[in-house]
Design an enzyme around this catalytic site. Structure first.
Site, PDB file in Angstrom:
ATOM      1  N   ASN A 100      20.189   9.322  72.381  1.00  0.00           N
ATOM      2  CA  ASN A 100      19.079   8.528  72.908  1.00  0.00           C
ATOM      3  C   ASN A 100      18.252   7.916  71.794  1.00  0.00           C
ATOM      4  OD1 ASN A 100      16.031   9.598  72.822  1.00  0.00           O
ATOM      5  ND2 ASN A 100      17.435  11.320  72.562  1.00  0.00           N
TER       6      ASN A 100
ATOM      7  N   PHE B  82       8.827  18.136  65.015  1.00  0.00           N
ATOM      8  CA  PHE B  82       9.260  17.735  63.673  1.00  0.00           C
ATOM      9  C   PHE B  82      10.745  17.398  63.717  1.00  0.00           C
ATOM     10  CE2 PHE B  82       5.976  20.894  61.771  1.00  0.00           C
ATOM     11  CZ  PHE B  82       4.943  19.999  62.047  1.00  0.00           C
TER      12      PHE B  82
ATOM     13  N   CYS C 218      12.505  14.634  66.091  1.00  0.00           N
ATOM     14  CA  CYS C 218      13.147  13.393  66.533  1.00  0.00           C
ATOM     15  C   CYS C 218      13.622  12.560  65.349  1.00  0.00           C
ATOM     16  CB  CYS C 218      12.196  12.598  67.412  1.00  0.00           C
ATOM     17  SG  CYS C 218      12.009  13.360  69.026  1.00  0.00           S
TER      18      CYS C 218
ATOM     19  N   ASN D  87      16.520  20.146  67.526  1.00  0.00           N
ATOM     20  CA  ASN D  87      16.245  18.816  68.051  1.00  0.00           C
ATOM     21  C   ASN D  87      17.551  18.042  67.942  1.00  0.00           C
ATOM     22  OD1 ASN D  87      15.089  16.139  68.549  1.00  0.00           O
ATOM     23  ND2 ASN D  87      13.114  17.138  68.221  1.00  0.00           N
TER      24      ASN D  87
ATOM     25  N   CYS E 116      53.926  23.682  79.449  1.00  0.00           N
ATOM     26  CA  CYS E 116      53.561  22.342  78.986  1.00  0.00           C
ATOM     27  C   CYS E 116      53.995  22.141  77.541  1.00  0.00           C
ATOM     28  CB  CYS E 116      52.060  22.096  79.129  1.00  0.00           C
ATOM     29  SG  CYS E 116      51.058  23.074  77.997  1.00  0.00           S
TER      30      CYS E 116
ATOM     31  N   CYS F  62      46.315  32.516  64.063  1.00  0.00           N
ATOM     32  CA  CYS F  62      45.260  31.528  63.816  1.00  0.00           C
ATOM     33  C   CYS F  62      44.459  31.148  65.061  1.00  0.00           C
ATOM     34  CB  CYS F  62      45.838  30.278  63.165  1.00  0.00           C
ATOM     35  SG  CYS F  62      46.750  29.202  64.285  1.00  0.00           S
TER      36      CYS F  62
ATOM     37  N   CYS G 223      46.915  28.035  69.240  1.00  0.00           N
ATOM     38  CA  CYS G 223      47.642  27.972  70.517  1.00  0.00           C
ATOM     39  C   CYS G 223      46.727  28.354  71.677  1.00  0.00           C
ATOM     40  CB  CYS G 223      48.890  28.845  70.469  1.00  0.00           C
ATOM     41  SG  CYS G 223      48.582  30.561  69.995  1.00  0.00           S
TER      42      CYS G 223
ATOM     43  N   CYS H   1      45.916  25.625  74.784  1.00  0.00           N
ATOM     44  CA  CYS H   1      46.567  25.951  76.062  1.00  0.00           C
ATOM     45  C   CYS H   1      45.668  25.548  77.231  1.00  0.00           C
ATOM     46  CB  CYS H   1      46.858  27.448  76.132  1.00  0.00           C
ATOM     47  SG  CYS H   1      47.597  27.957  77.706  1.00  0.00           S
TER      48      CYS H   1
END
Lengths: 437, 457
Positions: A77, A137, A139, A204, A350, A385, A388, A392
């Site tokens: 914004n 303090f 923005c 912020n 998949c 690690c 996967c 997934c």
């Protein structure tokens, strides 16, 4: 039934869910609606000094990024502080506080970095009988060009100075809102503490350009073909906010300083995570701006039901519970060994775990076994690690299983050592060798 | 005209419905997804590795890639991904039994019993590209070679387009008045509205170098040996012109018709109200042709439409989806019934005698129990056969042309694909794959022949 009443630096609210200082808290109409929906408190949209109010752009103020099904993930914004007259805001604040005595109302303030300016506004706010003040303090857009907002938050000395003035000129609790647009969040937090702040709130918004219009080559939101950086918030910033909250919570210099957690909180789970990492309560904006005020009902019931399920009686049973578990990388146990495991019944085949591992990691997942499409972890290659698990699409289909002590790690050929050993003790660490000599 | 109360007219009658009914009944079965719908649906694709949908597609379209291109706002790129593998991707998006091909393989079936709607997404991008007249391919430099393609159906068109891409000239010889083959004459009307088959032929031939000569029938106007003598190569892409007969009493009665002729007439009729349909219709068969004929009979206003199939539901060639579509349109599907004789009255159909069937010792037998279904019109949809003349010494097996993996026939310089060959499923998409692959084989053979002889050490 869990008690989720909140007491944050003496400010009481029926639940720990406050609306952050932002468009949803700009006027009595919105705030009353929020309270009706069940919000525990609000930080009223930032007040500026007396005189002609700031002016906002009249074109678009927001930009966004989306995930699948156009779920809003990040919002940006360029709106400034309240563009309504100071006295209108003060009058409405006083009235709403009178109508909703059990809810928290905190005034957000942003005036020039001059003692007189702060000295002038504080009594006006105090007169409304709201519960406290939050120093904006943070923005990063617009106001920072005028030496306010993040321009202050980026200089620890200024933070300390202004906080000191505020503590000097008001009896109200002071919450210092920090900008994430710095390199190390601990420094502004320490400065706020030195100045005597009662609490910090963070984060912020983050300086951002959310997208570029590829037809006009203007950044978005585009105001007549030009764009300027805005402040980024929403679910996408949550990990950044969690880290900053935890950094302050575990910093010896700021340890124990109350924190109001802000940044991408969308569900009760997000809120619980902030509490666990040291936040005393949470502030929400983007989720309300995306779905309306009703979402607080999910947050209240979700948090309360989870606390019941886990036997947490009050928020104090949750707050800071994860802080001792946040450490530095160098202290992580290198003898902890985990391997991915794929639940073949849950697997939808998949193949994303395979291709992620094959192309970008350790070639530890099959794609075909005996001529059949089949995804299975090869423990002799798996470094644990977790990629996967993360790619997934089915929750809990792939899990990380810790190898028990004494078991053989097929990748290294070594037996899992039950003792804790970290990098500071590792033979490959030149610093460790030096220390040993 | 005989009237039964206020009920529908008996016999075979045209104009049973209002103009609005005809329009609604023969409108697009699945209107194209709009942009929002396409984006929502494309978001569901997991972009699988070695995607099962792609393996299940006879033309091996890169489905995860084309869906991702839709999702990222690139429908034209998506269309090219589809056309790279299947230049008739627009028709295939409409007529493919996706529920038994790509969508059956979608991992979302395992996940939540609801596949990504691949067919509808394919239609979304191909429609956009075709409406914009976007041509993605240009011809290579002319080779000076001309190839004859027999049949302007899916196999022939796919072969012609791929050959044109390689710089060859193509002459397509088509027996019927219009090109398109079954796409033009054999698809249910509501699956390819707005003259889509003809528009697709135009789109495919717009690459240039393809001349379609209509009214040219093999065996009547030319023979295979004429073609091998005149052209550099020949691709045979004929369909199944023969229709199986019932071989029972009463087959010659007025009102007994071939379902394929009925479907073709429906497709060609601009005004559906001129098409006569029985009040009671019986369709014999269990495949897509039976389903298409039955549904469209109902849509033309038949009061009662019954499909009689001599085996069980699980044996039907029509997919469960197609069967459901039929029953949703009010068609009654009856199993284990075989036609025994057609009953006539004054030379026209009055009903059909059927015999119950069963499997005994692995063989289909009649049980001897019979019954009569009243009918004024009977459509035969019990299979088609390849019947052609003028093919000389070409080798056949089980009535179909024998080809190797590249589509080469027993005669050098002659390739074949589509329903006239003995391999692959009898689907538009399989014919496209065969035509395309044969064209690649032809191009390779012609290129090899064009190489100057190299000295052998």
């Amino acid at each position: 039934m869990a008690d989720i009443r909140n007491n944050f630096v003496g400010i009481k609210s029926p639940n720990p869910f406050w609306l952050a200082s932002a468009p949803p808290t700009d006027k009595a109409y919105n705030v009353e609606r929020a309270f009706k929906a069940g919000w525990g408190g609000v930080v009223w949209k930032t007040l500026g000094e007396e005189g002609p109010p700031v002016v906002n752009v009249n074109g678009p103020r927001y930009g966004a990024i989306w995930g699948a099904d156009r779920r809003l993930l990040g919002l940006n914004n360029i709106e400034l502080i309240t563009d309504r007259d100071l006295y209108t805001n003060l009058r409405e604040m006083k009235e709403v506080k009178k109508n909703w005595p059990d809810r928290a109302i905190v005034a957000s303030i942003m005036v020039p970095c001059e003692e007189q300016a702060w000295k002038a506004i504080l009594p006006l706010v105090e007169e409304t009988e709201v519960d406290g003040i939050e120093l904006n303090f943070g923005c990063p857009h617009g106001m920072s060009e005028r030496g306010m907002g993040s321009a202050v938050g980026q200089v620890p000395e200024y933070i300390e100075m202004v906080v000191r003035w505020c503590k000097q000129y008001t009896r109200m609790p002071v919450i210092t809102k920090l900008t994430p647009n710095i390199t190390d969040i601990r420094h502004p937090a320490r400065a706020a503490k030195r100045g005597g702040t009662d609490a910090v709130s963070l984060i912020n918004t983050i300086s951002s350009i959310v997208s570029v219009d590829l037809d006009t080559f203007s950044p978005n939101p585009s105001v007549g073909g030009k764009g300027s950086h805005g402040g980024y918030c929403g679910p996408a910033v949550k990990p950044i906010a969690l880290n900053m909250v935890a950094e302050i919570a575990r910093d010896p210099e700021t340890y124990g300083l109350p924190i109001s957690g802000i940044g991408g909180i969308t569900t009760w789970r997000d809120a619980a995570e902030f509490l666990a990492l040291g936040a005393g309560n949470v502030q929400v904006c983007t989720a309300a701006m995306t779905y309306g005020f009703k979402i607080v009902q999910e947050m209240i019931t979700g948090l309360s039901d989870w606390m019941d399920e886990k036997g947490h009686r009050s928020l104090d049973d949750v707050i800071c519970r994860a802080v001792p578990n946040v450490t530095d990388w160098q202290y992580l146990n290198l003898n902890y060994i985990a391997k991915a495991h794929i639940d073949q019944d849950a697997c939808i085949k998949c193949g994303r775990c395979h291709i992620a591992c094959e192309d970008t990691s350790h070639q530890a997942i099959t794609s075909m076994v005996d001529g059949v499409r089949h995804f299975e972890v090869m423990e002799e290659e798996c470094v644990g690690c977790n990629l996967c698990v993360n790619v997934c699409p089915v929750e809990n289909c792939i899990t990380m299983e810790a190898l028990p002590a004494g078991e053989l790690d097929k990748r290294t050929g070594k037996v899992v050592d039950p003792t804790y050993a970290n990098w500071t003790q590792h033979p490959n660490n030149p610093m460790a060798r030096q220390a040993a000599e | 005209m005989e009237r039964l109360g206020n009920g529908p007219k008996a016999g075979i009658e045209a104009g049973r419905l209002t103009a609005a009914d005809y329009e609604a009944n023969f409108a697009d079965l699945h209107p194209r997804l709009d942009r929002h719908e396409a984006l929502v649906e494309s978001d569901r694709c997991y972009f699988c590795y070695d995607a099962p949908c792609m393996t299940a597609c006879p033309t091996s379209i890169d489905i995860p890639l084309f869906i991702r291109q839709i999702q990222t706002g690139n429908p034209l790129g998506s269309a090219k991904t589809i056309f790279d593998q299947n230049i008739l991707g627009g028709m295939c998006a409409r007529v493919c039994p996706t529920e038994t091909l790509c969508e059956q393989a979608c991992v979302r079936n395992t996940a939540e019993d609801k596949p990504v709607e691949i067919g509808k997404l394919q239609r979304y991008s191909t429609d956009i590209a075709m409406e914009q007249g976007r041509q993605f391919y240009s011809r290579k430099a002319p080779t000076g070679k001309t190839i004859a393609v027999v049949g302007a159906g899916p196999a022939g068109l796919a072969a012609a387009h791929r050959l044109a891409m390689h710089g060859h000239s193509v002459v397509v010889l088509e027996a019927r008045e219009k090109a398109g083959g079954l796409n033009e004459y054999g698809i249910a009307t509501y699956k390819a509205v707005d003259d889509f088959a003809a528009r697709e032929v135009d789109y495919v031939t717009a690459i240039g170098g393809i001349e379609i000569r209509n009214g040219q029938a093999l065996g009547r106007d030319f023979s295979l040996s004429d073609l091998t003598a005149q052209y550099d190569a020949v691709f045979l892409g004929m369909g199944l012109a023969g229709v199986n007969g019932l071989g029972i009493e009463g087959e010659a009665l007025t009102g007994v018709e071939d379902a394929v002729d009925f479907i073709a007439a429906l497709r060609q009729a601009k005004d559906k109200s001129v098409l006569p349909i029985g009040r009671r219709v019986v369709v014999l068969g269990g495949g897509m042709t039976a389903i298409d004929a039955a549904i469209q009979s109902k849509l033309l206003g038949a009061e009662e439409v019954t499909i009689c199939y001599r085996r069980g539901k699980e044996n039907m060639n029509a997919s469960p989806y197609e069967q459901d579509l039929a029953t949703a349109n009010g068609v009654i599907i009856r199993h284990w019934l075989a036609p025994k004789s057609i009953i006539g009255k004054d030379g026209t159909v009055a009903g059909i005698e059927v015999e119950y069937t069963a499997i005994r010792d692995g063989r289909l037998i009649g049980t001897g129990e019979t019954g009569v279904i009243a009918a004024d019109q009977i459509f035969k949809a019990i299979g088609q056969t390849f019947s052609a003349s003028g093919l000389g010494a070409l080798q056949f097996e089980k009535g179909k042309i024998v080809v190797d993996a590249e589509g080469r026939t027993s005669i050098e310089g002659v390739w074949a694909g589509g329903d006239c060959i003995g391999t692959g499923e009898d689907l538009t998409v399989s014919a496209v794959a065969q035509g395309r692959d044969a064209a690649e084989s032809i191009a390779k053979a012609l290129a090899a022949a064009a190489q100057p002889a190299t000295a052998v050490a």
